[in-house]
Write an enzyme that holds these catalytic residues in place. Structure first.
Site, PDB file in Angstrom:
ATOM      1  N   LYS A 124       0.873  -1.183   0.000  1.00 27.09           N
ATOM      2  CA  LYS A 124       0.000   0.000   0.000  1.00 27.09           C
ATOM      3  C   LYS A 124       0.901   1.221   0.000  1.00 27.09           C
ATOM      4  O   LYS A 124       2.027   1.166   0.509  1.00 27.09           O
ATOM      5  CB  LYS A 124      -0.879   0.027   1.255  1.00 27.09           C
ATOM      6  CG  LYS A 124      -2.154   0.807   1.073  1.00 27.09           C
ATOM      7  CD  LYS A 124      -3.206  -0.047   0.404  1.00 27.09           C
ATOM      8  CE  LYS A 124      -4.424   0.742   0.026  1.00 27.09           C
ATOM      9  NZ  LYS A 124      -5.528  -0.166  -0.348  1.00 27.09           N
ATOM     10  N   ASP A 164      -6.856   4.190  -4.659  1.00 31.90           N
ATOM     11  CA  ASP A 164      -7.524   3.995  -3.367  1.00 31.90           C
ATOM     12  C   ASP A 164      -8.217   5.330  -3.099  1.00 31.90           C
ATOM     13  O   ASP A 164      -8.473   6.086  -4.047  1.00 31.90           O
ATOM     14  CB  ASP A 164      -6.489   3.634  -2.279  1.00 31.90           C
ATOM     15  CG  ASP A 164      -7.140   3.115  -0.996  1.00 31.90           C
ATOM     16  OD1 ASP A 164      -7.576   1.964  -0.985  1.00 31.90           O
ATOM     17  OD2 ASP A 164      -7.240   3.869  -0.001  1.00 31.90           O
TER      18      ASP A 164
END
Ligand code: 2IT
Length: 445
Positions: A124, A164
């Site tokens: 991430k 995201d």
């Protein structure tokens, strides 16, 4: 496994990283029994190795705003685990971004990606940059500056980012464009790309669609159907949009959406025009939902409140981590909710999850429910590697199959003797076992 000791060690090493510690604890509690049946895991310190990211890259991101002033942000990439495949996971741009949040997201991503059955590791990244109110040119300059700091760590077999919160098709395009210039290769390193430069059909819809396919599987298992059910959705971004679109198409009535400013209650339910309007709201860049109530008579805006106070059959948190707390959960239970499927990552606090499990309400965790997004990213990687593009039907069919398979894995590992399915336990064990197996097979390294 001594969870208390592992958690105490982690807290001492990473004080104050509360989201990260929360995510780790949830997984360890779920897998404890299975872990203890495998002494080879303990001998190889699988858990101790799995809870630490392989690598964290942090870098300064300096860019010029429209006034010509110099702006500084922090950029991060947490490469968590690549036992199963190249690092894979989204990039988040939001003022709240910090290392704890990106570590929790990277940790979760590792198990989620394992659940998809596709060869992807977990990662991430992101920045504390807030896209709110920024011009298109500012967004572009920021994305380019962010790539300058990160590109050397990426690659189709090394690390493949995606979107995201705060990062959609536009931002992915700007980042990929700069990445491509720097490496002088059009190698597809990014998913969620535009359709004209290697993107996959259905990727924008995939997280929401996949979530609804998962909900369909849950309901089928209970002998029910989604038709006619009322649904509360939070958020109004890409994930909420896809979920609203598919839920409505399947005959459910979506009565709420929300933003940082409050929530909209629309008793008539969302329709095609209203769902399209969610895109307009997002494109405005203001990060508010209040204008919906002015545009659509019969709907009402509740400032500073959350949609969980509404009586609905199904709750779909689609906004951000810890958006459903213990009080919200108790309110939902009191109002007779029958199913809570997290579409956001770690959308429920531990207190909320406890309240659902205690009331024996079906609760399904984000790493299973929202895995359709990254699964379709995996399909985008396959298409790029083969230098071709599949039809929407082909991608949707594969997404369907993957979501049904994830549901089966959850049932396999989460069904209790009394018949209740603990989807959290099922998803955590299934994901963990796959990552642990891959790590064992590759030796101590
Ligand atoms: O949380 C997620 O799974 C995402 N933001 C998507 C990640 C991806 O690589 O598509």
């Amino acid at each position: 496994m001594d969870i208390n000791k592992i958690m105490a060690d982690l807290e001492a090493k990473h004080p104050g990283e509360k989201e990260y510690l929360q995510a780790v604890k949830e997984v360890l509690m779920s897998v404890q029994d299975v872990y203890n049946q495998h002494p080879e895991f303990e001998r190889n310190k699988i858990v101790e190795r799995m809870v630490e990211p392989d690598r964290i890259v942090t870098f300064r991101v300096t860019w010029l705003d429209d006034k010509g002033e110099v702006q500084n942000n922090i950029g991060y990439r947490v490469q968590f685990n690549n036992a199963i495949g190249p690092y894979k996971g989204g990039i988040r741009f939001h003022a709240s971004v910090n290392l704890s949040i990106l570590k929790f997201l990277g940790f979760e991503q590792t198990f989620k990606n394992a659940l998809t059955t596709l060869p992807m590791g977990g990662a991430k990244g992101g920045s504390d940059f807030s896209p709110r109110g920024k011009s298109d040119r500012e967004i572009m300059r920021f994305c380019q500056a962010f790539m300058l700091g990160l590109w050397k760590n990426l690659g189709p077999d090394r690390d493949v980012p995606a979107g995201d919160i705060g990062v959609g098709g536009r931002e992915v395009g700007y980042m990929y464009g700069m990445y491509k210039r720097l490496v002088n290769e059009h190698n597809g390193t990014f998913t969620g790309k535009g359709l004209s430069f290697g993107g996959s059909r259905i990727r924008p819809e995939a997280t929401g669609f996949g979530a609804l396919y998962f909900v369909q599987s849950i309901l089928k298992e209970k002998g029910e159907s989604i038709e006619g059910k009322t649904v509360a959705i939070s958020g109004f971004g890409n994930v909420a949009w896809g979920a609203a679109l598919k839920a409505t198409e399947l005959g459910a009535k979506v009565v709420t959406i929300s933003g940082p400013d409050g929530y909209i209650y629309d008793p008539a339910g969302l329709d095609a025009e209203k769902i399209d309007y969610m895109l307009e709201l997002r494109a405005s860049g203001n990060d508010i939902v209040a204008p919906y109530a002015e545009k659509f008579p019969g709907s009402e805006f509740f400032a500073g409140r959350k949609p969980w106070e509404r009586k609905v059959d199904i709750a779909l948190p689609c906004a951000t981590q810890n958006e459903v707390n213990g009080d919200d959960a108790r309110q939902l239970v009191e109002n007779g909710v029958s199913l809570v499927a997290e579409v956001s990552n770690m959308g429920c606090t531990p207190e909320a999850i406890d309240a659902f499990l205690e009331a024996r309400i079906i609760y399904a965790p984000g790493k299973a429910v929202n895995a359709g997004g990254v699964a379709t990213s995996g399909l985008e990687m396959s298409q790029n590697a083969m230098h071709l593009q599949w039809s929407a039907e082909e991608v949707d069919e594969k997404l369907h199959t993957i979501m049904r398979d994830i549901h089966e894995q959850c049932v396999k590992y989460g069904k209790q003797d009394d018949g209740y399915i603990n989807y959290m336990k099922g998803a955590n064990i299934a994901g963990f076992m796959k990552v642990a197996d891959a790590m064992m097979g590759q030796g101590i390294c």
